[in-house]
Scaffold this motif. Structure first.
Motif, PDB file in Angstrom:
ATOM      1  N   UNK A 201       0.822  -1.214   0.000  1.00  0.00           N
ATOM      2  CA  UNK A 201       0.000   0.000   0.000  1.00  0.00           C
ATOM      3  C   UNK A 201       0.853   1.260   0.000  1.00  0.00           C
ATOM      4  N   UNK A 202       1.883   1.280   0.825  1.00  0.00           N
ATOM      5  CA  UNK A 202       2.699   2.497   0.955  1.00  0.00           C
ATOM      6  C   UNK A 202       3.472   2.790  -0.323  1.00  0.00           C
ATOM      7  N   UNK A 203       4.097   1.757  -0.881  1.00  0.00           N
ATOM      8  CA  UNK A 203       4.881   1.979  -2.101  1.00  0.00           C
ATOM      9  C   UNK A 203       3.989   2.326  -3.275  1.00  0.00           C
ATOM     10  N   UNK A 204       2.831   1.685  -3.366  1.00  0.00           N
ATOM     11  CA  UNK A 204       1.941   1.988  -4.484  1.00  0.00           C
ATOM     12  C   UNK A 204       1.289   3.358  -4.327  1.00  0.00           C
ATOM     13  N   UNK A 205       1.002   3.766  -3.108  1.00  0.00           N
ATOM     14  CA  UNK A 205       0.485   5.117  -2.903  1.00  0.00           C
ATOM     15  C   UNK A 205       1.515   6.149  -3.337  1.00  0.00           C
ATOM     16  N   UNK A 206       2.777   5.894  -3.022  1.00  0.00           N
ATOM     17  CA  UNK A 206       3.861   6.805  -3.379  1.00  0.00           C
ATOM     18  C   UNK A 206       4.098   6.832  -4.883  1.00  0.00           C
ATOM     19  N   UNK A 207       4.101   5.668  -5.516  1.00  0.00           N
ATOM     20  CA  UNK A 207       4.471   5.580  -6.928  1.00  0.00           C
ATOM     21  C   UNK A 207       3.307   5.835  -7.878  1.00  0.00           C
ATOM     22  N   UNK A 208       2.097   5.406  -7.483  1.00  0.00           N
ATOM     23  CA  UNK A 208       0.966   5.445  -8.416  1.00  0.00           C
ATOM     24  C   UNK A 208      -0.161   6.373  -7.976  1.00  0.00           C
ATOM     25  N   UNK A 209      -0.063   6.935  -6.780  1.00  0.00           N
ATOM     26  CA  UNK A 209      -1.067   7.897  -6.330  1.00  0.00           C
ATOM     27  C   UNK A 209      -2.364   7.297  -5.840  1.00  0.00           C
ATOM     28  N   UNK A 210      -2.361   5.996  -5.504  1.00  0.00           N
ATOM     29  CA  UNK A 210      -3.586   5.378  -4.995  1.00  0.00           C
ATOM     30  C   UNK A 210      -3.768   5.720  -3.519  1.00  0.00           C
ATOM     31  N   UNK A 211      -4.928   5.374  -2.980  1.00  0.00           N
ATOM     32  CA  UNK A 211      -5.177   5.473  -1.547  1.00  0.00           C
ATOM     33  C   UNK A 211      -5.785   4.156  -1.088  1.00  0.00           C
ATOM     34  N   UNK A 212      -5.842   3.943   0.227  1.00  0.00           N
ATOM     35  CA  UNK A 212      -6.439   2.682   0.635  1.00  0.00           C
ATOM     36  C   UNK A 212      -6.339   2.368   2.102  1.00  0.00           C
TER      37      UNK A 212
ATOM     38  N   UNK B  54       7.330   7.474   4.010  1.00  0.00           N
ATOM     39  CA  UNK B  54       7.174   7.734   2.578  1.00  0.00           C
ATOM     40  C   UNK B  54       6.263   8.920   2.286  1.00  0.00           C
ATOM     41  N   UNK B  55       5.708   9.540   3.317  1.00  0.00           N
ATOM     42  CA  UNK B  55       4.876  10.720   3.125  1.00  0.00           C
ATOM     43  C   UNK B  55       3.512  10.425   2.538  1.00  0.00           C
ATOM     44  N   UNK B  56       2.968   9.231   2.836  1.00  0.00           N
ATOM     45  CA  UNK B  56       1.661   8.863   2.278  1.00  0.00           C
ATOM     46  C   UNK B  56       0.628   8.590   3.367  1.00  0.00           C
ATOM     47  N   UNK B  57       0.913   9.015   4.600  1.00  0.00           N
ATOM     48  CA  UNK B  57       0.001   8.723   5.709  1.00  0.00           C
ATOM     49  C   UNK B  57      -1.353   9.407   5.544  1.00  0.00           C
ATOM     50  N   UNK B  58      -1.439  10.407   4.672  1.00  0.00           N
ATOM     51  CA  UNK B  58      -2.729  11.052   4.414  1.00  0.00           C
ATOM     52  C   UNK B  58      -3.566  10.276   3.409  1.00  0.00           C
ATOM     53  N   UNK B  59      -2.963   9.248   2.806  1.00  0.00           N
ATOM     54  CA  UNK B  59      -3.669   8.494   1.771  1.00  0.00           C
ATOM     55  C   UNK B  59      -3.892   7.024   2.111  1.00  0.00           C
ATOM     56  N   UNK B  60      -3.130   6.504   3.069  1.00  0.00           N
ATOM     57  CA  UNK B  60      -3.289   5.099   3.441  1.00  0.00           C
ATOM     58  C   UNK B  60      -3.495   4.986   4.943  1.00  0.00           C
TER      59      UNK B  60
END
Length: 273
Positions: free
Chosen positions: A51-62, A82-88
């Motif tokens: 989830x974290x790597x895909x949120x960072x690389x592809x812009x998904x959330x989950x 990775x700076x994606x805690x707002x998305x995952x």
């Protein structure tokens, strides 16, 4: 000592808790054609690397759900890193209970309105994920068919289901099943896995398979971790169980697992959707 505790020790140095390299994990995201705005539910999400790597690389959330407090804590830390805690979001709970029962409401592991996957209008979670994954944990549904049934309740009609599943080589000897403590019928060959997916109402679209090196990086790298743990905790009541874990892991991997037990992620959607 339970199996979960053993894995928390053995996989302390791992980010990916399956026989997948980082390159294969990212390749899987590419073949899934991920893009910003998509929503993914990851059942038995481990340390959340997918989830974290895909949120960072592809812009998904989950949302990821896992039963291990150790792994969930690591996943949340990785999201911050990775700076994606707002998305995952990562929830502690039984992944088998993380989707609503047929015709009913889910339980406390469901996403809240403020979390990715929640309804910003406050009407409750929306169970229409673009992608639902269960990577290497189909035991949550009692096997492949039961896990597919769980996943289908949370995916949109034309969404993707990602299933990480072992498979037997065509020439697997009888001794391998006993050594790996896994009856033959638990998994199938690659061809048999296709038949199981189709019987569960799925169409196989793509796949990314592990190889011998993937298995080595997952299994063999645990040996050092466990050896270090045993040196640091020689008097632990769990030490005898971990010594046996290490002994069996080395022997079964070298004698049978690397050669006869394959592993891959199968990208599917509901047939005819």
């Amino acid at each position: 000592m339970d199996v979960l505790s053993m894995h928390e020790i053995a996989e302390a140095g791992h980010r990916i808790l399956n026989p997948f390299t980082e390159d294969k994990l990212m390749l899987l995201g590419e073949v899934c054609r991920l893009h910003p705005g998509q929503r993914l539910l990851d059942l038995a999400s481990g340390k959340g690397e997918l989830l974290c790597r895909w949120a960072d690389a592809f812009g998904i959330e989950g949302l990821g759900v896992d039963i291990s407090t150790v792994f969930v804590a690591a996943a949340r830390a990785r999201a911050v890193e990775l700076g994606v805690a707002d998305r995952v979001t990562f929830a502690l709970g039984d992944a088998a209970q993380a989707v609503p029962p047929p015709g009913g409401a889910g339980d406390a592991t469901r996403p809240h309105a403020a979390e990715p996957g929640g309804d910003p209008g406050g009407a409750g979670p929306r169970w229409e994920y673009d992608v639902v994954s269960c990577i290497g944990a189909t035991w949550i549904g009692g096997g492949l068919a039961g896990t597919v049934a769980l996943m289908r309740r949370a995916v949109r009609d034309d969404g993707l289901l990602l299933l990480g599943e072992p498979y037997w080589a065509d020439d697997t000897p009888d001794g391998a099943y006993a050594a790996l403590d896994c009856p033959r019928e638990v998994f199938a060959t690659l061809g048999g896995t296709l038949e199981r997916l189709e019987s569960a109402g799925l169409e196989l679209l793509e796949m990314v398979l592990a190889d011998g090196d993937s298995w080595d990086r997952y299994v063999a790298s645990q040996w050092w971790t466990v050896s270090d743990w045993l040196r640091a905790h020689p008097e632990s009541p769990d030490a005898p169980a971990m010594r046996e874990y290490l002994r069996a892991a080395r022997r079964t991997h070298l004698q049978y697992q690397r050669r006869y037990l394959g592993w891959g992620v199968f990208v599917c959607r509901v047939s005819g959707a």
